[in-house]
Design a protein around this motif. Structure first.
Motif, mmCIF file in Angstrom:
data_model
loop_
_atom_site.group_PDB
_atom_site.id
_atom_site.type_symbol
_atom_site.label_atom_id
_atom_site.label_comp_id
_atom_site.label_asym_id
_atom_site.label_seq_id
_atom_site.Cartn_x
_atom_site.Cartn_y
_atom_site.Cartn_z
ATOM 1 N N ARG A 4 77.535 60.998 15.934
ATOM 2 C CA ARG A 4 77.422 59.826 15.051
ATOM 3 C C ARG A 4 78.763 59.107 14.905
ATOM 4 N NH1 ARG A 4 75.249 62.862 10.138
ATOM 5 N NH2 ARG A 4 76.620 64.307 11.166
ATOM 6 N N ILE A 5 79.828 59.883 14.723
ATOM 7 C CA ILE A 5 81.164 59.277 14.579
ATOM 8 C C ILE A 5 81.568 58.591 15.876
ATOM 9 C CG2 ILE A 5 83.609 59.812 14.256
ATOM 10 C CD1 ILE A 5 82.680 62.044 12.297
ATOM 11 N N THR A 6 81.358 59.278 16.990
ATOM 12 C CA THR A 6 81.684 58.689 18.291
ATOM 13 C C THR A 6 80.851 57.434 18.525
ATOM 14 O OG1 THR A 6 82.296 60.833 19.206
ATOM 15 C CG2 THR A 6 81.719 59.119 20.786
ATOM 16 N N GLY A 7 79.578 57.495 18.165
ATOM 17 C CA GLY A 7 78.695 56.335 18.337
ATOM 18 C C GLY A 7 79.151 55.131 17.533
ATOM 19 N N ARG A 8 79.545 55.375 16.287
ATOM 20 C CA ARG A 8 80.047 54.260 15.457
ATOM 21 C C ARG A 8 81.314 53.664 16.053
ATOM 22 N NH1 ARG A 8 80.280 57.479 10.418
ATOM 23 N NH2 ARG A 8 78.328 58.499 10.730
ATOM 24 N N TYR A 9 82.162 54.521 16.619
ATOM 25 C CA TYR A 9 83.405 54.055 17.233
ATOM 26 C C TYR A 9 83.118 53.223 18.478
ATOM 27 C CZ TYR A 9 88.248 54.284 18.890
ATOM 28 O OH TYR A 9 89.516 53.967 19.307
ATOM 29 N N ILE A 10 82.152 53.665 19.286
ATOM 30 C CA ILE A 10 81.760 52.892 20.472
ATOM 31 C C ILE A 10 81.267 51.511 20.045
ATOM 32 C CG2 ILE A 10 80.065 52.711 22.350
ATOM 33 C CD1 ILE A 10 80.240 55.813 22.571
ATOM 34 N N ALA A 11 80.412 51.483 19.028
ATOM 35 C CA ALA A 11 79.881 50.203 18.543
ATOM 36 C C ALA A 11 81.001 49.303 18.025
ATOM 37 C CB ALA A 11 78.847 50.448 17.444
ATOM 38 N N LEU A 12 81.944 49.884 17.264
ATOM 39 C CA LEU A 12 83.062 49.119 16.723
ATOM 40 C C LEU A 12 83.900 48.518 17.844
ATOM 41 C CD1 LEU A 12 84.982 48.362 14.307
ATOM 42 C CD2 LEU A 12 86.166 50.513 14.809
ATOM 43 N N LYS A 13 84.278 49.323 18.816
ATOM 44 C CA LYS A 13 85.122 48.839 19.912
ATOM 45 C C LYS A 13 84.383 47.811 20.771
ATOM 46 C CE LYS A 13 88.894 50.817 19.003
ATOM 47 N NZ LYS A 13 90.064 49.991 18.671
ATOM 48 N N ARG A 14 83.087 48.032 20.979
ATOM 49 C CA ARG A 14 82.296 47.071 21.763
ATOM 50 C C ARG A 14 82.246 45.725 21.052
ATOM 51 N NH1 ARG A 14 77.565 45.273 20.961
ATOM 52 N NH2 ARG A 14 76.915 46.914 19.542
ATOM 53 N N ARG A 15 82.041 45.766 19.744
ATOM 54 C CA ARG A 15 81.991 44.511 18.973
ATOM 55 C C ARG A 15 83.351 43.819 18.949
ATOM 56 N NH1 ARG A 15 79.108 47.798 14.950
ATOM 57 N NH2 ARG A 15 76.930 47.707 15.550
ATOM 58 N N GLU A 16 84.438 44.610 18.848
ATOM 59 C CA GLU A 16 85.787 44.031 18.880
ATOM 60 C C GLU A 16 86.025 43.280 20.187
ATOM 61 O OE1 GLU A 16 88.670 47.113 18.205
ATOM 62 O OE2 GLU A 16 88.191 47.287 16.069
ATOM 63 N N LEU A 17 85.428 43.774 21.276
ATOM 64 C CA LEU A 17 85.563 43.110 22.575
ATOM 65 C C LEU A 17 84.613 41.931 22.713
ATOM 66 C CD1 LEU A 17 85.864 46.275 24.838
ATOM 67 C CD2 LEU A 17 87.689 44.657 24.279
ATOM 68 N N GLY A 18 83.674 41.817 21.781
ATOM 69 C CA GLY A 18 82.725 40.710 21.800
ATOM 70 C C GLY A 18 81.684 40.814 22.905
ATOM 71 N N ILE A 19 81.297 42.041 23.243
ATOM 72 C CA ILE A 19 80.276 42.217 24.275
ATOM 73 C C ILE A 19 79.044 42.897 23.680
ATOM 74 C CG2 ILE A 19 81.903 42.285 26.198
ATOM 75 C CD1 ILE A 19 81.689 45.326 26.225
ATOM 76 N N THR A 20 77.910 42.652 24.289
ATOM 77 C CA THR A 20 76.657 43.243 23.836
ATOM 78 C C THR A 20 76.476 44.626 24.441
ATOM 79 O OG1 THR A 20 75.357 42.380 25.674
ATOM 80 C CG2 THR A 20 75.610 40.942 23.725
ATOM 81 N N GLN A 21 75.493 45.355 23.913
ATOM 82 C CA GLN A 21 75.161 46.664 24.479
ATOM 83 C C GLN A 21 74.758 46.513 25.950
ATOM 84 O OE1 GLN A 21 72.063 48.239 21.941
ATOM 85 N NE2 GLN A 21 73.541 49.167 20.540
ATOM 86 N N GLU A 22 73.993 45.480 26.232
ATOM 87 C CA GLU A 22 73.536 45.241 27.608
ATOM 88 C C GLU A 22 74.719 44.946 28.538
ATOM 89 O OE1 GLU A 22 70.560 45.618 29.037
ATOM 90 O OE2 GLU A 22 69.733 46.298 27.135
ATOM 91 N N GLU A 23 75.686 44.183 28.054
ATOM 92 C CA GLU A 23 76.853 43.869 28.888
ATOM 93 C C GLU A 23 77.680 45.126 29.163
ATOM 94 O OE1 GLU A 23 77.667 39.217 27.608
ATOM 95 O OE2 GLU A 23 78.441 40.822 26.332
ATOM 96 N N LEU A 24 77.854 45.956 28.154
ATOM 97 C CA LEU A 24 78.575 47.214 28.349
ATOM 98 C C LEU A 24 77.811 48.099 29.326
ATOM 99 C CD1 LEU A 24 80.888 49.162 27.692
ATOM 100 C CD2 LEU A 24 79.572 49.924 25.693
ATOM 101 N N ALA A 25 76.504 48.181 29.144
ATOM 102 C CA ALA A 25 75.672 48.989 30.029
ATOM 103 C C ALA A 25 75.784 48.506 31.473
ATOM 104 C CB ALA A 25 74.216 48.945 29.567
ATOM 105 N N GLU A 26 75.789 47.206 31.665
ATOM 106 C CA GLU A 26 75.903 46.649 33.019
ATOM 107 C C GLU A 26 77.247 47.019 33.643
ATOM 108 O OE1 GLU A 26 76.049 42.254 35.020
ATOM 109 O OE2 GLU A 26 74.590 42.575 33.432
ATOM 110 N N GLN A 27 78.318 46.972 32.863
ATOM 111 C CA GLN A 27 79.638 47.361 33.371
ATOM 112 C C GLN A 27 79.652 48.814 33.834
ATOM 113 O OE1 GLN A 27 82.689 46.729 30.420
ATOM 114 N NE2 GLN A 27 82.204 44.557 30.173
ATOM 115 N N LEU A 28 78.873 49.650 33.155
ATOM 116 C CA LEU A 28 78.868 51.084 33.436
ATOM 117 C C LEU A 28 77.773 51.502 34.410
ATOM 118 C CD1 LEU A 28 79.455 52.299 29.781
ATOM 119 C CD2 LEU A 28 81.146 52.158 31.610
ATOM 120 N N GLY A 29 76.879 50.563 34.740
ATOM 121 C CA GLY A 29 75.789 50.880 35.665
ATOM 122 C C GLY A 29 74.708 51.754 35.044
#
Length: 158
Positions: A4-29
């Motif tokens: 849960r803590i790691t998940g919140r951190y991922i969400a925080l950092k993703r939002r700071e970068l201004g990217i969506t979950q789908e965009e992050l997923a696409e970067q990671l394949g």
């Protein structure tokens, strides 16, 4: 490591970068659903995706796992070294596991072949002939699958 803590951190950092979950997923394949599961704390990312995820988010592995930014360079360097070693060890164990599974499937195929050949030696009947032929065919498939898994795991870079 708390998912849960790691998940919140991922969400925080993703939002700071201004990217969506789908965009992050696409970067990671991967799929957007996988990112959603991480951010909701239902699971942690797979070991193989950790390094690319850290690079995409601009964080260290230790920061990702602890769910917070690390202040000093010394802490970061030491933590990174330890975590990279842990990831390498996990990767090696996964390769060894796949190799072992491949070998076990080959052994299963050889056992199935032996049983099929033993049935073929029994007094002839349509059912026994069918069963013997089926087991011999199944054994060939099992051996081929085992060889595939074994070769694939041995061919992976270390």
């Amino acid at each position: 490591m708390d998912a849960r803590i790691t998940g919140r951190y991922i969400a925080l950092k993703r939002r700071e970068l201004g990217i969506t979950q789908e965009e992050l997923a696409e970067q990671l394949g991967i799929t957007g659903k996988a990112v959603s599961k991480w951010e909701n704390g239902r699971c942690l990312p797979d070991g193989a995706i950790m390094q690319p995820l850290c690079e995409s988010l601009g964080v260290s592995f230790n920061e990702l796992m602890s769910g917070k930014d690390i202040e000093t360079d010394r802490e970061r360097s030491t933590a990174e070294t330890v975590m990279k070693q842990a990831l390498d060890t996990i990767g090696q164990l996964q390769r060894e596991k796949r190799t072992l599974v491949g070998i076990l499937v080959i052994m299963l195929g050889i056992t199935t072949l032996t049983i099929g050949q033993s049935l073929a030696k029994l007094p002839a009947s349509e059912v026994m002939d069918f069963l013997a032929g089926f087991l011999v065919g199944l054994s060939i498939v099992e051996v081929l699958i085992g060889i595939f898994f074994t070769i694939r795991s041995l061919a992976e870079p270390h």
